[in-house]
Design a protein around this motif. Structure first.
Motif, short mmCIF file in Angstrom:
data_model
loop_
_atom_site.label_atom_id
_atom_site.label_comp_id
_atom_site.label_asym_id
_atom_site.label_seq_id
_atom_site.Cartn_x
_atom_site.Cartn_y
_atom_site.Cartn_z
N ASP A 237 0.81 -1.22 0.00
CA ASP A 237 0.00 0.00 0.00
C ASP A 237 0.84 1.26 0.00
N LEU A 238 2.12 1.16 -0.32
CA LEU A 238 3.00 2.32 -0.39
C LEU A 238 2.72 3.10 -1.67
N LEU A 239 2.39 4.41 -1.50
CA LEU A 239 2.09 5.27 -2.66
C LEU A 239 3.30 6.06 -3.12
N GLY A 240 4.16 6.44 -2.19
CA GLY A 240 5.32 7.24 -2.57
C GLY A 240 5.94 7.92 -1.37
N VAL A 247 4.09 8.06 2.20
CA VAL A 247 2.65 8.11 1.99
C VAL A 247 2.13 6.71 1.67
N TYR A 248 1.07 6.31 2.38
CA TYR A 248 0.46 5.00 2.18
C TYR A 248 -1.01 5.15 1.83
N ARG A 249 -1.51 4.13 1.12
CA ARG A 249 -2.93 4.06 0.80
C ARG A 249 -3.65 3.37 1.94
N ALA A 260 -5.21 8.82 1.97
CA ALA A 260 -3.76 8.80 1.87
C ALA A 260 -3.20 9.15 3.24
N VAL A 261 -2.29 8.32 3.73
CA VAL A 261 -1.71 8.50 5.06
C VAL A 261 -0.24 8.83 4.92
N THR A 301 4.98 9.10 14.88
CA THR A 301 4.00 10.07 14.55
C THR A 301 3.54 9.84 13.10
N SER A 302 2.25 9.67 12.90
CA SER A 302 1.69 9.45 11.57
C SER A 302 0.51 10.40 11.37
N PHE A 303 0.34 10.84 10.11
CA PHE A 303 -0.72 11.78 9.80
C PHE A 303 -1.44 11.33 8.54
N PHE A 304 -2.75 11.70 8.44
CA PHE A 304 -3.43 11.47 7.17
C PHE A 304 -4.42 12.60 6.92
#
Length: 304
Positions: A237-240, A247-249, A260-261, A301-304
């Motif tokens: 699920d890695l987008l870039g 950024v992950y889906r 997008a996370v 720390t993670s954000f979406f």
């Protein structure tokens, strides 16, 4: 049990005449049984032995059959002659099969051997291999310079029968002891595994509320929810990559809405201030061409 038992004639037998040194022949006959109590367990056979003394104190069990040990086998000073009834094939001693009779002189490598069997009206038949638990000698006779006295088979003792009650009593004796130690061991082991799992899970989803997060109010999410949404931040699920993180889906579990996370490690301080400013700004803005900020969480720390 890997044990050894010996039964010797109580008086010494002279097989060599003095002073001329003539060696006398001898004859022996006996009836024995190798009797199995538990068919799934196997053991080794037994042997008729002529030895200088009735104490083979250093002899070991199993493949050495109570005659020799790993160091004494093959030693010419043993002065041991034996007829082995071997029920397990040992390649170490060049056994022909798993049920044979062998002539042993100072070693378990037989100088002569032959398959074990029996004679009946049809002739000689080879017997099948025996799986044993205990040995019984039911009758025995011996004579120097002549034929051994014949045995009256009708007067020999009967072979003991294994009863289910006896086997049950064996299990009944040792099973409680096993459970006394096994149950506490399993309980403690399970408790340790459970505690380690809980501690590890709590550390994994530990929440870290920072001062700047309060600026978003109700938009703060649980890190555990983000972790599940992205399937553990998997590579599939890695987008870039962006300037401030990866950024992950993800898919929201209830609404099934794709998101997008962006994940930023709390150990990396480069650009964190700028990223916080970006998050705060996006949180206050609303435009159709701008990706909306749905929430924020802090664990690693993670954000979406």
């Amino acid at each position: 049990m890997q044990k050894t038992g010996h039964a010797f004639y109580t008086k010494p037998i002279r097989l060599k005449d003095f002073p001329n040194g003539t060696v006398s022949s001898f004859s022996t006959t006996f009836v024995f049984a190798i009797h199995s109590e538990i068919p799934s367990l196997s053991g080794y056979g037994m042997a008729f032995v002529v030895a200088p003394n009735p104490r083979l104190r250093y002899a070991t069990a199993s493949q050495y059959m109570g005659l020799f040990n790993i160091t004494s086998d093959g030693n010419v000073t043993n002065h041991v002659f034996a007829i082995e009834f071997d029920t397990i094939q040992s390649p170490k001693f060049s056994d022909t099969d798993d049920n044979h009779v062998g002539i042993d002189i100072n070693s378990l490598i037989s100088v002569e051997s032959s398959p074990a069997g029996y004679w009946d009206e049809k002739g000689f038949s080879s017997a099948t291999g025996s799986i044993l638990s205990e040995h019984y000698v039911l009758g025995w006779s011996f004579r120097v310079k002549g034929n051994a006295p014949p045995l009256e088979l009708s007067k020999l003792p009967k072979l003991p029968r294994w009863e289910r009650k006896r086997i049950y009593n064996i299990y009944k004796t040792w099973m409680p002891s096993v459970f006394i130690f096994l149950i506490p061991f399993l309980f403690i082991s399970t408790l340790i595994v459970l505690v380690r799992f809980v501690v590890k899970r709590r550390r994994k989803f530990k929440e870290e509320l920072e001062d700047w997060e309060t600026m978003l109010g109700n938009n703060r999410m649980k890190f555990k929810d983000l972790y599940c949404t992205t399937k553990g931040f998997g590579e599939k699920d890695l987008l870039g990559y962006s300037g401030f993180g990866t950024v992950y889906r993800g898919v929201m579990p209830r609404t099934k809405k794709e998101i997008a996370v962006k994940r930023v490690s709390s150990k990396s301080h480069q650009g964190l201030k700028e990223f916080v400013s970006e998050v705060v700004s996006i949180g206050r803005m609303s435009h159709r061409n701008l990706v909306p900020l749905l929430g924020i969480a802090a664990g690693e720390t993670s954000f979406f």
